[in-house]
Design an enzyme around this catalytic site. Structure first.
Site, short mmCIF file in Angstrom:
data_model
loop_
_atom_site.label_atom_id
_atom_site.label_comp_id
_atom_site.label_asym_id
_atom_site.label_seq_id
_atom_site.Cartn_x
_atom_site.Cartn_y
_atom_site.Cartn_z
N ARG A 78 -18.74 -5.01 -12.22
CA ARG A 78 -17.84 -6.17 -12.09
C ARG A 78 -16.40 -5.86 -12.49
NH1 ARG A 78 -22.27 -8.51 -14.35
NH2 ARG A 78 -23.54 -9.72 -12.93
N LYS B 90 -3.98 -4.60 -3.65
CA LYS B 90 -4.93 -4.71 -2.53
C LYS B 90 -5.72 -3.42 -2.45
CE LYS B 90 -2.71 -7.83 0.76
NZ LYS B 90 -2.16 -7.95 2.12
N GLU C 275 7.54 3.10 5.76
CA GLU C 275 7.30 1.93 4.89
C GLU C 275 8.49 1.70 3.96
OE1 GLU C 275 4.68 0.02 5.57
OE2 GLU C 275 4.25 1.54 7.08
N LYS D 52 8.67 -4.14 -3.73
CA LYS D 52 7.30 -4.63 -3.50
C LYS D 52 6.75 -5.29 -4.76
CE LYS D 52 2.77 -3.76 -1.58
NZ LYS D 52 1.77 -2.86 -1.04
N GLU E 68 -1.26 -13.49 -1.67
CA GLU E 68 -0.78 -13.77 -0.32
C GLU E 68 -1.14 -15.20 0.10
OE1 GLU E 68 -1.04 -10.27 2.14
OE2 GLU E 68 -0.89 -11.47 3.95
N ARG F 41 4.31 -12.85 0.22
CA ARG F 41 3.79 -11.50 0.34
C ARG F 41 3.57 -11.12 1.80
NH1 ARG F 41 -0.65 -8.35 -3.39
NH2 ARG F 41 -0.62 -6.44 -2.19
N ASN G 145 4.17 -7.57 5.95
CA ASN G 145 3.51 -7.18 7.20
C ASN G 145 4.49 -7.01 8.35
OD1 ASN G 145 0.90 -7.15 6.12
ND2 ASN G 145 0.72 -9.38 6.33
N HIS H 121 3.58 -4.79 11.14
CA HIS H 121 2.17 -4.40 11.00
C HIS H 121 1.29 -4.96 12.10
CE1 HIS H 121 1.85 -3.02 6.55
NE2 HIS H 121 2.70 -2.31 7.26
N HIS I 222 -1.06 -2.28 13.77
CA HIS I 222 -2.52 -2.23 13.68
C HIS I 222 -3.14 -2.19 15.08
CE1 HIS I 222 -2.40 -4.02 9.38
NE2 HIS I 222 -2.35 -2.71 9.38
N HIS J 180 0.04 5.84 10.24
CA HIS J 180 0.31 4.40 10.12
C HIS J 180 1.81 4.10 10.18
CE1 HIS J 180 -0.01 0.28 8.91
NE2 HIS J 180 0.74 0.50 7.85
#
Ligand SMILES: NC(=O)c1ccc[n+]([C@@H]2O[C@H](COP(=O)([O-])OP(=O)(O)OC[C@H]3O[C@@H](n4cnc5c(N)ncnc54)[C@H](O)[C@@H]3O)[C@@H](O)[C@H]2O)c1
Length: 569
Positions: A328, A350, A392, A434, A444, A449, A453, A456, A460, A473
């Protein structure tokens, strides 16, 4: 004379309320009401999830209700959450109903107790999450001390067992509780604080840290420097998470950096073991996570131990996911070694593994205890990885400010050569931008936040329709940013010369701004499937100018189609 049939225990986390309450209940033959547990039972989820989903104010409302309900009962020992005294109403309710006992302890005692019980208490996590938890505890406790002092009795618990503390509380209750009903002005005195309750303040940035991430579930420093990897062991020590380190890396990174990481941990006297996965996206799977769980169980890893993820975004995502889910959640430290990892992936909490049908689909939020970004380790990083990661950094600059964009424009040669000062500064600027965004919107939920993206949505789609093999990426993101910029211009939001500036900057760093051979129909299908689709609408991040991102779910199909055409050669 009647004596209140309720005792409330207040005090900071780690002062022993949960341990002492059952002993008192046994003595008096009363029940225990732990207000934190009551809130969790009623909401059906842990407190941190309540914080995340509804915010601290909502949690405090639920806590106030729990306190009022507990005080409506007779014959109870009430163990109040550490922040219960912050609200005047709570203090009034407690003072009217109960004999109020504050359990006290020195910050050093509190830290030792919280650490030794494996950091099991949900609300303790943010306390321990800073690089210097002792200072954090000292600071927060000092800020609340004037409120803890508003009690009928205080017991200093340092050096005492829970049984000894219980004896003290019982004695105080027997000798003093009857008086409180007749003490004039007592409730008023305990309700009106001598000073206003403190507001949340970010912990001071520790020496060497570029900035702090101040998320609700964890506050932590990000260290950015050159040649600082050797300080890893010392930072683990300073953070009080030095019992044992499970280092997760990939084979390439470990080949270059394993010796230095091991030497640093040995020098700090920290026991460790290491595990490497093959480099690349194929290692970011549930199977890889499962193999890591096996390894941790074989080595008897426990909650007081720490996972240290040393590598690119694949390793920090995988290691972070394992740290969040094993037992946990056990403490996590990120040591990003790729450009993408340093400027982006390691910051913000994330963490995820890929599902065979969707990238990053199995994930959680897990903030690290600290991030150590040593820009010098990128000297062994392939040039294409450096450029791709810098896409980025360019994205962050466009979202941040003119000054940030100017810096990347003016220092492109030096950064691409990994010149020490320019590279550290480029990483520092991205990280701090960031960190600020994530601190405002950890989960988010507000849209703040989501601006990260930018580019993005299409990136993607490009990656998924090309099997994640043709583009790195950041390269796909460069193309995605150009399409998003084009939409911004078409919607009348962005001046065309800003889009030209963005293109020139991407080209300056050797990044593609368009691509040949992409399948337009499949790209549009993939965009529609993107997880940022809301109510069947795609939410695009657009720009109104440098440093002025906006979210739009009203971009007409023809604008999307022509923006797409503009990046397909
Ligand atoms: N969690 C987040 O917020 C977030 C954000 C962006 C990207 N990501 C994830 O990050 C991943 C991509 O990260 P990445 O580009 O770092 O990929 P990566 O981890 O695969 O690293 C790229 C390559 O560089 C090598 N490498 C890394 N550091 C090195 C060094 N110092 N010297 C030599 N080689 C080195 C690696 O072995 C690998 O081959 C993706 O899975 C993406 O989903 C996560």
């Amino acid at each position: 004379m009647s004596v209140p049939s309720r005792i409330v225990l207040t005090g900071f986390s780690g002062t022993g309320k949960s341990a002492v309450a059952p002993l008192l209940a046994e003595h008096f033959g009363w029940d225990v009401v732990d207000t934190d547990r009551l809130v969790e039972e009623r909401e059906g989820k842990p407190i941190l999830d309540i914080f995340r989903d509804a915010g601290e104010d909502a949690f405090r409302d639920l806590e106030s209700t729990a306190i009022a309900d507990a005080c409506a009962r007779d014959n109870v020992i009430i163990s109040a959450g550490g922040g219960a005294v912050l609200r005047t109403d709570n203090r009034q309710t407690l003072a009217q109903a109960a004999f109020v006992v504050c359990l006290e302890a020195r910050p050093e005692t509190i830290l030792a107790r919280l650490t030794s019980r494996g950091n099991t208490e949900q609300l303790d996590r943010p306390l321990l999450a800073s690089g210097d938890p002792l200072s954090r505890i000292t600071e927060l406790k000092a800020a609340r001390q004037h409120l803890y002092a508003l009690c009928d009795w205080a017991v200093h618990t340092d050096g005492l067992t829970p049984e000894q503390v219980a004896v003290e509380v019982i004695r105080a209750h027997d000798e003093r509780a009857a008086e409180i009903l007749t003490t004039a002005g007592r409730v008023e005195a305990m309700t009106a604080p001598a000073a206003p309750a403190p507001t949340k303040t970010l912990h001071a940035v520790p020496e060497g840290a570029a900035c702090m991430v101040g998320a609700a579930s964890g506050e932590y420093p990000v260290f950015v420097g050159w040649g600082t990897l050797s300080g890893l062991g010392g930072l683990l020590r300073d953070a009080g998470i030095d019992r044992f380190a499970y280092v997760i890396s990939d084979e390439t990174v470990w080949h270059h950096l394993g010796d230095e990481v091991e030497a640093s941990l040995r020098a700090a006297g920290i026991g460790f073991d290491s595990y490497t996965v093959p480099p690349g996206e194929a290692s970011k799977t549930l199977d890889a996570a499962s193999a890591l769980y096996d390894w941790l169980i074989d080595h008897r890893a426990e909650r007081g131990h720490t996972i240290v993820a040393v590598g690119g975004g694949v390793v920090t995502d995988l290691g972070g996911y394992v740290a969040a889910t094993f037992a946990r959640g056990i403490p996590l430290v990120h040591v990003p070694t790729s450009m993408l990892g340093q400027v982006d992936a390691a910051i913000g909490g994330k963490v995820a593994v890929n599902h065979p049908r969707a990238k990053n689909m199995i994930g959680v939020f897990q903030q690290p205890r600290f991030v150590l970004a040593d820009a010098a380790v990128m000297r062994t990083l392939p040039e294409r990885e450096i450029r791709s990661g810098l896409a980025e950094a360019i994205k962050m600059s466009l979202l941040d400010s003119e000054d940030h964009v100017d810096f990347l424009e003016d220092n492109a040669d030096a950064i691409l050569k990994l010149d020490r000062d320019a590279t550290v500064e480029a990483v520092r600027r991205s990280v701090c931008f960031k960190a600020a965004v994530v601190s405002e919107d950890e989960f988010e939920t507000t849209g703040r936040r989501a601006v990260l993206n930018y580019g993005h949505t299409l990136a993607h789609a490009i990656e998924s329709t090309t099997g994640y093999s043709r583009f790195r990426h950041g390269e796909a993101d460069g193309i995605g940013m150009m399409a998003a910029g084009r939409m911004s211009v078409a919607m009348g939001l962005l001046a065309p010369d800003v889009l030209d500036r963005q293109r020139a900057l991407l080209e300056r760093y050797g990044l593609p701004t368009s691509a040949v051979g992409l399948d337009r129909t499949r790209l549009l299908d993939a965009v529609a499937l993107d997880k940022k689709v809301r109510d069947k609408k795609v939410r695009w991040v657009l720009l109104e100018g440098i440093g002025r991102p906006v979210l739009h779910d009203d971009v007409p199909d023809n604008v999307v189609a022509s923006a797409l055409d503009s990046v397909l050669d």
